[in-house]
Design a protein around this motif. Sequence first.
Motif, PDB file in Angstrom:
ATOM      1  N   HIS A 145      26.632  63.914 128.756  1.00  0.00           N
ATOM      2  CA  HIS A 145      26.759  65.180 129.477  1.00  0.00           C
ATOM      3  C   HIS A 145      28.200  65.664 129.529  1.00  0.00           C
ATOM      4  O   HIS A 145      28.438  66.873 129.560  1.00  0.00           O
ATOM      5  CB  HIS A 145      26.211  65.039 130.895  1.00  0.00           C
ATOM      6  CG  HIS A 145      24.750  64.721 130.906  1.00  0.00           C
ATOM      7  ND1 HIS A 145      23.785  65.661 130.676  1.00  0.00           N
ATOM      8  CD2 HIS A 145      24.102  63.544 131.078  1.00  0.00           C
ATOM      9  CE1 HIS A 145      22.590  65.088 130.729  1.00  0.00           C
ATOM     10  NE2 HIS A 145      22.754  63.800 130.954  1.00  0.00           N
ATOM     11  N   ALA A 146      29.148  64.745 129.560  1.00  0.00           N
ATOM     12  CA  ALA A 146      30.555  65.126 129.622  1.00  0.00           C
ATOM     13  C   ALA A 146      31.410  63.950 129.177  1.00  0.00           C
ATOM     14  O   ALA A 146      30.983  62.797 129.228  1.00  0.00           O
ATOM     15  CB  ALA A 146      30.936  65.531 131.041  1.00  0.00           C
ATOM     16  N   ILE A 147      32.605  64.283 128.732  1.00  0.00           N
ATOM     17  CA  ILE A 147      33.604  63.263 128.401  1.00  0.00           C
ATOM     18  C   ILE A 147      34.883  63.680 129.117  1.00  0.00           C
ATOM     19  O   ILE A 147      35.411  64.761 128.889  1.00  0.00           O
ATOM     20  CB  ILE A 147      33.832  63.160 126.886  1.00  0.00           C
ATOM     21  CG1 ILE A 147      32.534  62.758 126.194  1.00  0.00           C
ATOM     22  CG2 ILE A 147      34.944  62.168 126.589  1.00  0.00           C
ATOM     23  CD1 ILE A 147      32.597  62.786 124.679  1.00  0.00           C
ATOM     24  N   GLU A 148      35.343  62.818 130.025  1.00  0.00           N
ATOM     25  CA  GLU A 148      36.550  63.091 130.807  1.00  0.00           C
ATOM     26  C   GLU A 148      37.590  62.037 130.462  1.00  0.00           C
ATOM     27  O   GLU A 148      37.554  60.933 130.987  1.00  0.00           O
ATOM     28  CB  GLU A 148      36.223  63.074 132.297  1.00  0.00           C
ATOM     29  CG  GLU A 148      35.237  64.147 132.706  1.00  0.00           C
ATOM     30  CD  GLU A 148      34.823  64.040 134.166  1.00  0.00           C
ATOM     31  OE1 GLU A 148      35.193  63.051 134.836  1.00  0.00           O
ATOM     32  OE2 GLU A 148      34.117  64.942 134.619  1.00  0.00           O
ATOM     33  N   GLY A 149      38.466  62.375 129.552  1.00  0.00           N
ATOM     34  CA  GLY A 149      39.467  61.414 129.096  1.00  0.00           C
ATOM     35  C   GLY A 149      38.796  60.264 128.371  1.00  0.00           C
ATOM     36  O   GLY A 149      38.159  60.453 127.344  1.00  0.00           O
ATOM     37  N   ASP A 150      38.903  59.056 128.930  1.00  0.00           N
ATOM     38  CA  ASP A 150      38.296  57.870 128.315  1.00  0.00           C
ATOM     39  C   ASP A 150      36.967  57.502 128.961  1.00  0.00           C
ATOM     40  O   ASP A 150      36.447  56.420 128.729  1.00  0.00           O
ATOM     41  CB  ASP A 150      39.241  56.679 128.412  1.00  0.00           C
ATOM     42  CG  ASP A 150      40.386  56.767 127.427  1.00  0.00           C
ATOM     43  OD1 ASP A 150      40.251  57.517 126.435  1.00  0.00           O
ATOM     44  OD2 ASP A 150      41.406  56.096 127.632  1.00  0.00           O
ATOM     45  N   VAL A 151      36.406  58.395 129.783  1.00  0.00           N
ATOM     46  CA  VAL A 151      35.159  58.109 130.495  1.00  0.00           C
ATOM     47  C   VAL A 151      34.044  59.015 129.978  1.00  0.00           C
ATOM     48  O   VAL A 151      34.210  60.223 129.870  1.00  0.00           O
ATOM     49  CB  VAL A 151      35.341  58.305 132.014  1.00  0.00           C
ATOM     50  CG1 VAL A 151      34.023  58.106 132.743  1.00  0.00           C
ATOM     51  CG2 VAL A 151      36.388  57.354 132.545  1.00  0.00           C
ATOM     52  N   VAL A 152      32.902  58.412 129.656  1.00  0.00           N
ATOM     53  CA  VAL A 152      31.716  59.147 129.218  1.00  0.00           C
ATOM     54  C   VAL A 152      30.754  59.229 130.394  1.00  0.00           C
ATOM     55  O   VAL A 152      30.492  58.230 131.066  1.00  0.00           O
ATOM     56  CB  VAL A 152      31.018  58.418 128.040  1.00  0.00           C
ATOM     57  CG1 VAL A 152      29.734  59.114 127.654  1.00  0.00           C
ATOM     58  CG2 VAL A 152      31.954  58.320 126.856  1.00  0.00           C
ATOM     59  N   ILE A 153      30.233  60.424 130.659  1.00  0.00           N
ATOM     60  CA  ILE A 153      29.230  60.629 131.703  1.00  0.00           C
ATOM     61  C   ILE A 153      27.917  60.877 130.978  1.00  0.00           C
ATOM     62  O   ILE A 153      27.819  61.796 130.171  1.00  0.00           O
ATOM     63  CB  ILE A 153      29.609  61.805 132.613  1.00  0.00           C
ATOM     64  CG1 ILE A 153      30.957  61.513 133.269  1.00  0.00           C
ATOM     65  CG2 ILE A 153      28.518  62.058 133.652  1.00  0.00           C
ATOM     66  CD1 ILE A 153      31.562  62.669 134.005  1.00  0.00           C
ATOM     67  N   TYR A 154      26.908  60.037 131.261  1.00  0.00           N
ATOM     68  CA  TYR A 154      25.683  60.058 130.471  1.00  0.00           C
ATOM     69  C   TYR A 154      24.461  59.731 131.317  1.00  0.00           C
ATOM     70  O   TYR A 154      24.583  59.230 132.440  1.00  0.00           O
ATOM     71  CB  TYR A 154      25.790  59.060 129.322  1.00  0.00           C
ATOM     72  CG  TYR A 154      25.810  57.620 129.790  1.00  0.00           C
ATOM     73  CD1 TYR A 154      24.635  56.865 129.798  1.00  0.00           C
ATOM     74  CD2 TYR A 154      26.972  57.025 130.243  1.00  0.00           C
ATOM     75  CE1 TYR A 154      24.630  55.552 130.240  1.00  0.00           C
ATOM     76  CE2 TYR A 154      26.978  55.726 130.677  1.00  0.00           C
ATOM     77  CZ  TYR A 154      25.816  54.986 130.684  1.00  0.00           C
ATOM     78  OH  TYR A 154      25.816  53.696 131.127  1.00  0.00           O
ATOM     79  N   THR A 155      23.283  60.000 130.770  1.00  0.00           N
ATOM     80  CA  THR A 155      22.019  59.568 131.352  1.00  0.00           C
ATOM     81  C   THR A 155      21.193  58.923 130.253  1.00  0.00           C
ATOM     82  O   THR A 155      21.479  59.072 129.071  1.00  0.00           O
ATOM     83  CB  THR A 155      21.216  60.734 131.962  1.00  0.00           C
ATOM     84  OG1 THR A 155      21.032  61.735 130.977  1.00  0.00           O
ATOM     85  CG2 THR A 155      21.910  61.324 133.174  1.00  0.00           C
ATOM     86  N   ILE A 156      20.152  58.217 130.680  1.00  0.00           N
ATOM     87  CA  ILE A 156      19.205  57.626 129.746  1.00  0.00           C
ATOM     88  C   ILE A 156      18.028  58.572 129.642  1.00  0.00           C
ATOM     89  O   ILE A 156      17.439  58.951 130.663  1.00  0.00           O
ATOM     90  CB  ILE A 156      18.748  56.234 130.221  1.00  0.00           C
ATOM     91  CG1 ILE A 156      19.971  55.304 130.303  1.00  0.00           C
ATOM     92  CG2 ILE A 156      17.681  55.664 129.292  1.00  0.00           C
ATOM     93  CD1 ILE A 156      19.680  53.968 130.956  1.00  0.00           C
TER      94      ILE A 156
END
Length: 60
Positions: free
Chosen positions: A24-35
């Motif tokens: 859903h989003a990528i903030e720097g080195d962090v991926v925001i996701y769902t299954i």
Amino acid sequence: MMDGSLLETGCRYINNFGTTYVVHAIEGDVVIYTIEGLRMKPLRMHREAFAHGLVREIPG
């Protein structure tokens, strides 16, 4: 295994167990996701750790 720099927002990826993840989003080195298929709050994981278990992007 995939390289974390290749991840894109809005794309679907699959791991070797057949689980599909939606980024859903990528903030720097962090991926925001769902299954995919589960009703859940979005999860967060370091980009390289997330990409390590992925096999490929699902087109479409």
